[in-house]
Design a protein around this motif. Structure first.
Motif, PDB file in Angstrom:
ATOM      1  N   LYS A 277       0.799  -1.229   0.000  1.00  0.00           N
ATOM      2  CA  LYS A 277       0.000   0.000   0.000  1.00  0.00           C
ATOM      3  C   LYS A 277       0.829   1.276   0.000  1.00  0.00           C
ATOM      4  N   THR A 278       2.090   1.207   0.426  1.00  0.00           N
ATOM      5  CA  THR A 278       2.915   2.420   0.494  1.00  0.00           C
ATOM      6  C   THR A 278       4.113   2.372  -0.453  1.00  0.00           C
ATOM      7  N   LEU A 279       4.181   1.341  -1.291  1.00  0.00           N
ATOM      8  CA  LEU A 279       5.290   1.219  -2.234  1.00  0.00           C
ATOM      9  C   LEU A 279       5.250   2.364  -3.239  1.00  0.00           C
ATOM     10  N   LYS A 280       6.424   2.980  -3.492  1.00  0.00           N
ATOM     11  CA  LYS A 280       6.522   4.081  -4.447  1.00  0.00           C
ATOM     12  C   LYS A 280       7.419   3.682  -5.612  1.00  0.00           C
ATOM     13  N   LEU A 281       7.030   4.126  -6.815  1.00  0.00           N
ATOM     14  CA  LEU A 281       7.784   3.861  -8.032  1.00  0.00           C
ATOM     15  C   LEU A 281       8.133   5.178  -8.720  1.00  0.00           C
ATOM     16  N   ALA A 282       9.303   5.230  -9.346  1.00  0.00           N
ATOM     17  CA  ALA A 282       9.687   6.389 -10.156  1.00  0.00           C
ATOM     18  C   ALA A 282      10.227   5.882 -11.486  1.00  0.00           C
ATOM     19  N   TYR A 283       9.728   6.469 -12.591  1.00  0.00           N
ATOM     20  CA  TYR A 283      10.119   6.050 -13.936  1.00  0.00           C
ATOM     21  C   TYR A 283      11.040   7.094 -14.551  1.00  0.00           C
ATOM     22  N   SER A 284      12.335   6.863 -14.402  1.00  0.00           N
ATOM     23  CA  SER A 284      13.321   7.840 -14.828  1.00  0.00           C
ATOM     24  C   SER A 284      13.446   7.865 -16.347  1.00  0.00           C
ATOM     25  N   GLU A 285      13.370   9.048 -16.895  1.00  0.00           N
ATOM     26  CA  GLU A 285      13.471   9.302 -18.322  1.00  0.00           C
ATOM     27  C   GLU A 285      12.326   8.661 -19.101  1.00  0.00           C
ATOM     28  N   GLY A 286      11.259   8.269 -18.406  1.00  0.00           N
ATOM     29  CA  GLY A 286      10.132   7.637 -19.073  1.00  0.00           C
ATOM     30  C   GLY A 286       9.135   8.632 -19.633  1.00  0.00           C
ATOM     31  N   GLN A 287       9.256   9.920 -19.218  1.00  0.00           N
ATOM     32  CA  GLN A 287       8.315  10.959 -19.638  1.00  0.00           C
ATOM     33  C   GLN A 287       6.889  10.602 -19.183  1.00  0.00           C
ATOM     34  N   VAL A 288       5.921  11.482 -19.444  1.00  0.00           N
ATOM     35  CA  VAL A 288       4.562  11.254 -18.937  1.00  0.00           C
ATOM     36  C   VAL A 288       3.463  11.585 -19.941  1.00  0.00           C
ATOM     37  N   GLY A 289       3.792  12.089 -21.118  1.00  0.00           N
ATOM     38  CA  GLY A 289       2.770  12.508 -22.070  1.00  0.00           C
ATOM     39  C   GLY A 289       1.821  11.397 -22.470  1.00  0.00           C
ATOM     40  N   TRP A 290       2.265  10.152 -22.382  1.00  0.00           N
ATOM     41  CA  TRP A 290       1.465   8.985 -22.753  1.00  0.00           C
ATOM     42  C   TRP A 290       0.536   8.525 -21.641  1.00  0.00           C
ATOM     43  N   LEU A 291       0.777   8.973 -20.409  1.00  0.00           N
ATOM     44  CA  LEU A 291       0.118   8.389 -19.245  1.00  0.00           C
ATOM     45  C   LEU A 291      -1.399   8.601 -19.204  1.00  0.00           C
ATOM     46  N   PRO A 292      -1.944   9.775 -19.564  1.00  0.00           N
ATOM     47  CA  PRO A 292      -3.401   9.938 -19.450  1.00  0.00           C
ATOM     48  C   PRO A 292      -4.190   8.915 -20.253  1.00  0.00           C
TER      49      PRO A 292
END
Length: 403
Positions: A277-292
């Motif tokens: 429940k508290t695990l955090k992830l970070a996607y380095s250099e993955g950008q975010v424009g595709w996420l929505p």
């Protein structure tokens, strides 16, 4: 905002110094452990397209500093530390040719000052590769584990210690071949003051089990217990998206975000983010424009087909696992910033990628100001992007960074 806040970069790299392992391994391993030798090298080319089959020593080749470690023969490629030199590509080079700030602490802090950067999370770079997979690929796991611990001790105590405390943020590598050993190393590093690990976007191409079972639970349990964030850099699964064997590298470079797309869906639909429940992830250099759109599509499928033959019994909508848990990391994603309301402005962090060829150094402040202006960010949103979200994601208050 008349002055941009000082940057906290969530994706920089450190070029491992030549003596890192030679200074730390037991004497009996020094002739097999990682070391650097200078020699002339050339590529072995095979096939119609002239594809490289690797590097070899060649008295007629170009001078290079070469990492040697058991069966590893890895010349230093300019691509890994081209920032500020105006050179990009697969040409080999030596430590003499690099900016000292790529591998020397005092000079790195100076480069950061020049580049409007307050703090930086530092991934490994050359020999270990982006998640330490080089060590997991070797047959001698005793030596491999010693190499991993030596790297982590160096990056915590030396690279990120002393004058760099609270400025260079350490990132540990793991013995991926054994999840319990990996969990033990997470706990050991947390005791030393390191609360971030680098992990493959997808373990399967590296020959390990996927996220969809319980194989990696010891790793995620240790991360929760120590409030350690899981950082996944593009290419950390040693595979890059492409369209065919003869496609130019620019296609892979354009499509790098595809690895992050698949990885986020793995963590969501495997139930990992629901169970931890508290695990955090970070996607380095993955950008975010595709996420929505990915989240929109995932939510629609979840609503229509959950708990049926599509193979998901997720109790909550996929998008509900993103806030406060999953962070996208960008350096030039104006599209993502324009769609920040669909993503969540609290989930987007900034990076400089120093000293890689893609780095915005030495013009990072100018690049940052430009993308913020084009996206119409408010002062509060700029602060979140530039440093606020990084403080929250990485728990940087543990280094004295609170605002």
């Amino acid at each position: 905002m008349s002055d941009l806040p000082r940057i906290i970069s969530v994706d920089d790299h450190v070029v491992e110094p030549p003596s890192l392992w030679q200074d730390r391994l037991p004497a009996k391993y020094l002739d097999r452990g990682p070391r650097v030798e200078r020699m002339r090298v050339s590529q072995t080319v095979v096939g119609k397209g002239g594809k490289s089959a690797g590097w070899r020593e060649d008295s007629d080749g170009d001078w290079a500093d070469v990492w040697l470690y058991d069966d590893v023969f890895f010349p230093f490629i300019m691509l890994y530390a081209a920032a500020g030199l105006g050179e990009v590509g697969q040409t080999v080079t030596t430590f003499d040719h690099l900016l000292p700030g790529s591998w020397k602490q005092a000079e790195r802090l100076q480069v950061m000052d020049e580049n409007h950067t307050d703090a930086a999370v530092c991934f490994p770079n050359t020999l270990p590769r982006f998640c330490g997979q080089t060590f997991s690929e070797r047959d001698d796991k005793v030596l491999a584990l010693l190499c991993i611990k030596a790297y982590n001790d160096w990056v915590i105590d030396d690279w990120s210690g002393g004058a760099a405390r609270g400025r260079l943020i350490p990132l540990a590598i793991l013995p991926l071949w054994d999840p319990q050993l990996a969990a033990d190393e997470i706990s050991r590093c947390a005791d030393k003051g390191c609360y971030a690990i680098t992990f493959p976007e997808n373990p399967v191409p590296l020959g390990f089990p996927s996220i969809h079972g319980r194989h990696w639970d010891p790793v995620f349990t240790a991360c929760e217990e120590t409030r350690t964030i899981v950082c996944m850099h593009i290419g950390s699964s040693s595979s890059m998206p492409s369209t065919g064997p003869d496609a130019p590298f620019i296609i892979s470079s354009t499509l790098t975000f595809q690895n992050a797309q698949g990885s986020i869906l793995d963590y969501i639909f495997s139930g990992t983010l629901d169970r931890f429940k508290t695990l955090k992830l970070a996607y380095s250099e993955g950008q975010v424009g595709w996420l929505p759109y990915v989240l929109e599509r995932a939510d629609k499928l979840w609503e229509e087909r959950s708990a049926n033959s599509f193979g998901s019994a997720l109790p909550n909508p996929p998008s509900s696992y993103i806030p406060g848990r999953v962070y996208g990391c960008i350096f030039d994603d104006e599209t993502g910033l324009r769609n920040r309301d669909a993503i969540g402005m609290d989930q987007i962090c900034f990076e400089t990628d120093f000293p890689h060829a893609d780095s915005t150094y030495p013009h990072t402040e100018k690049v940052l100001a430009s993308i913020c202006a084009k996206a119409g960010l408010t002062d509060d949103e700029i602060y979140k992007l530039v440093r606020g979200n990084a403080i929250t994601a990485f728990g940087l208050e543990r280094y004295g960074i609170t605002s």
